[in-house]
Motif scaffolding. Sequence first.
Motif, short mmCIF file in Angstrom:
data_model
loop_
_atom_site.label_atom_id
_atom_site.label_comp_id
_atom_site.label_asym_id
_atom_site.label_seq_id
_atom_site.Cartn_x
_atom_site.Cartn_y
_atom_site.Cartn_z
N LEU A 185 0.52 -1.39 -0.21
CA LEU A 185 0.09 0.07 -0.06
C LEU A 185 1.20 1.00 0.11
CD1 LEU A 185 -2.21 -1.67 3.31
CD2 LEU A 185 -3.12 -1.18 0.66
N MET A 186 0.39 2.29 -0.90
CA MET A 186 0.88 3.29 -0.63
C MET A 186 0.31 5.02 -1.25
SD MET A 186 4.28 3.97 -3.75
CE MET A 186 3.86 3.38 -5.67
N ARG A 187 0.15 6.12 -0.48
CA ARG A 187 -0.91 6.98 -1.24
C ARG A 187 0.39 7.71 -2.53
NH1 ARG A 187 -5.49 7.15 0.37
NH2 ARG A 187 -5.67 6.46 3.05
N GLU A 188 -0.27 7.61 -3.39
CA GLU A 188 -0.31 8.01 -4.58
C GLU A 188 0.54 9.48 -4.99
OE1 GLU A 188 -3.18 6.55 -7.32
OE2 GLU A 188 -1.87 5.38 -8.23
N LYS A 189 0.89 10.13 -5.85
CA LYS A 189 1.39 11.35 -5.75
C LYS A 189 -0.13 12.78 -5.12
CE LYS A 189 5.71 11.71 -7.21
NZ LYS A 189 6.91 11.84 -8.13
N LEU A 193 -5.16 6.19 -2.37
CA LEU A 193 -4.65 4.75 -2.02
C LEU A 193 -4.42 3.46 -3.02
CD1 LEU A 193 -3.40 3.51 0.77
CD2 LEU A 193 -5.44 2.19 1.01
N PHE A 194 -3.12 3.79 -3.88
CA PHE A 194 -2.53 2.50 -4.43
C PHE A 194 -2.89 1.33 -3.67
CE2 PHE A 194 0.82 -0.01 -6.26
CZ PHE A 194 -0.07 -0.08 -7.51
N GLU A 195 -3.25 0.10 -4.27
CA GLU A 195 -2.32 -1.68 -3.67
C GLU A 195 -2.35 -2.49 -4.79
OE1 GLU A 195 -5.61 -4.21 -0.30
OE2 GLU A 195 -6.27 -2.50 -1.89
N VAL A 196 -1.82 -3.20 -3.66
CA VAL A 196 -0.86 -4.55 -5.18
C VAL A 196 -1.70 -5.36 -3.39
CG1 VAL A 196 0.16 -6.02 -5.82
CG2 VAL A 196 0.45 -3.19 -6.09
N LYS A 197 -2.92 -6.23 -4.54
CA LYS A 197 -2.84 -7.62 -3.41
C LYS A 197 -2.68 -8.34 -3.67
CE LYS A 197 -7.08 -7.89 -1.70
NZ LYS A 197 -8.44 -7.38 -1.45
N GLN A 198 -1.34 -9.60 -2.81
CA GLN A 198 -1.65 -10.55 -3.58
C GLN A 198 -1.64 -12.32 -3.18
OE1 GLN A 198 2.72 -9.79 -4.52
NE2 GLN A 198 2.58 -8.70 -3.39
N TRP A 199 -1.32 -13.53 -2.81
CA TRP A 199 -1.74 -14.69 -2.12
C TRP A 199 -0.23 -14.40 -2.17
CZ3 TRP A 199 -5.44 -16.60 0.69
CH2 TRP A 199 -6.78 -16.19 0.25
N ALA A 200 0.31 -14.67 -0.91
CA ALA A 200 1.81 -15.26 -0.01
C ALA A 200 1.93 -16.32 0.22
CB ALA A 200 2.55 -14.02 0.47
N ASP A 323 -8.24 3.78 6.39
CA ASP A 323 -7.84 4.82 7.41
C ASP A 323 -6.45 4.37 8.51
OD1 ASP A 323 -10.44 5.03 8.05
OD2 ASP A 323 -10.77 3.14 8.71
N LEU A 324 -5.25 3.17 7.31
CA LEU A 324 -4.74 3.02 8.04
C LEU A 324 -3.00 4.16 7.47
CD1 LEU A 324 -3.99 -0.53 8.84
CD2 LEU A 324 -3.97 0.88 10.51
N ILE A 325 -3.73 3.64 6.38
CA ILE A 325 -2.41 4.50 5.40
C ILE A 325 -2.58 6.16 4.67
CG2 ILE A 325 -0.39 4.70 3.04
CD1 ILE A 325 -1.14 1.52 4.69
N GLY A 326 -2.27 7.18 6.16
CA GLY A 326 -2.01 7.93 6.38
C GLY A 326 -1.47 8.80 4.91
N PRO A 327 -1.44 10.27 4.69
CA PRO A 327 -0.83 11.14 3.91
C PRO A 327 0.88 11.34 4.49
CG PRO A 327 -1.96 12.51 5.03
CD PRO A 327 -2.88 11.48 5.73
N ARG A 414 7.91 10.17 0.86
CA ARG A 414 6.94 8.86 0.95
C ARG A 414 7.63 8.09 1.55
NH1 ARG A 414 5.74 8.42 -4.94
NH2 ARG A 414 3.35 7.11 -4.75
N TYR A 415 6.34 7.17 1.40
CA TYR A 415 6.32 5.30 1.96
C TYR A 415 5.36 4.94 1.79
CZ TYR A 415 2.26 5.73 4.88
OH TYR A 415 1.37 6.19 5.55
#
Length: 453
Positions: A185-189, A193-200, A323-327, A414-415
Amino acid sequence: MRFFPRSMLGGALCALLGASHLHAASAADPGKLGNELTPIGAEKAGNADGSIPAWDGGLTQAPAGWKPGHGDPFAADKPLYSIDSSNLAQYQALLPEGQAALIKTYPGYRLDVYPTRRSCAVPSEVAERTKAYAGQSRIGSDGWRLEQAGGAAVPFPQPQNGVEVLWNYKLRYMAKARRAQISLLMREKGGALFEVKQWANEYYPYNDPAVKSPADTGGIEAKLLYDVVSPSSRAGEIYLLHAQLDRPQDAWIYFPGQRRVRRAPSFAYDNPIAGSDGLYFVDQINMYTGALDRYDFKLVGKKEMVVPYNSYKLVDKANKYQDLIGPDYLNRDVQRYEKHRVWVVEATVKSDKRHSFAKRVFFFDEDSWNLMHVDMYDAKGNLWRVQEGTLWADPEIQACTSMEYVAYDLIARRYIADSFTQEGEVLDLTAGLQGRIDDKLFNPNELRRRGER
């Protein structure tokens, strides 16, 4: 995403470490394990002022109704104090340089410090085997390859150098295999919110008590398989990684558009991970992954520090990613920090090698050997990236585990949050104990089969 100068730092690090108690590595003495030391090498006693209690065996029984991602055994605890820009000077000696930098950089960033709970248990078999194999593990003549160690045991419970601490982390107990649906997860500029979901699917053959030497695993440290679910532009990508005990890792990628499996020799070290906007390198996966051949690892000592711990509130599935990923940083209300003793290891790039991070400083929990925090510096000695992990005790596996972690880039401002499971369908840490994952899953032919199904 999960896929995928010495001068300035030297003075700062000496000042940081000199402000608190440092302990040199003691000579190996198996008789201390389970007596004055815990079964895997931590100091059993509390500290002088009582702020770190004695280890009493850890959390071995789950509270009623608890399961991974649901509930907090220490929900009744209240913060003892918070560290922010107003009182940083008072507590800075207890913090890695990266945490102090985050407090200085971002208004509102704080650390809520709770009573210390030494919740990490040790499975009886791991305790027995660690003592039985103590003093037998060996590093190769090149200074980093693991040549001898028994499975389901901490190889160096009383480490004598930095490489031994790194191997304790790499071979820490994780119940042989685990499976989860995870997200990067990361905030785009623009703020979205950008997310890549995957099975690990993760397999750790060295957690098997049948292993008596590296030859029994074929020289494998870990095997990792990731299926990308979303976004739609990447759905169907599959990544396979074989981490080795004695050489750089092997990697394969399946691209659905090409319908073929390709070797990925560049999937290592400081190569940027696809989809991360250049904020994240391959060897930042799981806080640190891959071969140890590019750094000299100096064991600085042990120190009392404030680190993330008992992160039940953060990993709870009631949380939503929005809610978790703030700016600028992860929601501070769900973060729990405690004072613990940690091993400090300083890694400096070898003179004949290269890496974008010229220096790293690692902080490892003494009770579990989990990696709690990493500060990363550029060639000029400037702090560049800061990474922190999570840790929580899972009575199902009788040990502490770590999944979620966050990597801050102080230059890009960024994070990235990776391996977050809160909105995932599955969080199964006992897959290896129950036989739901085995070695057959982790081979290139399986990528082809899964891609064509």
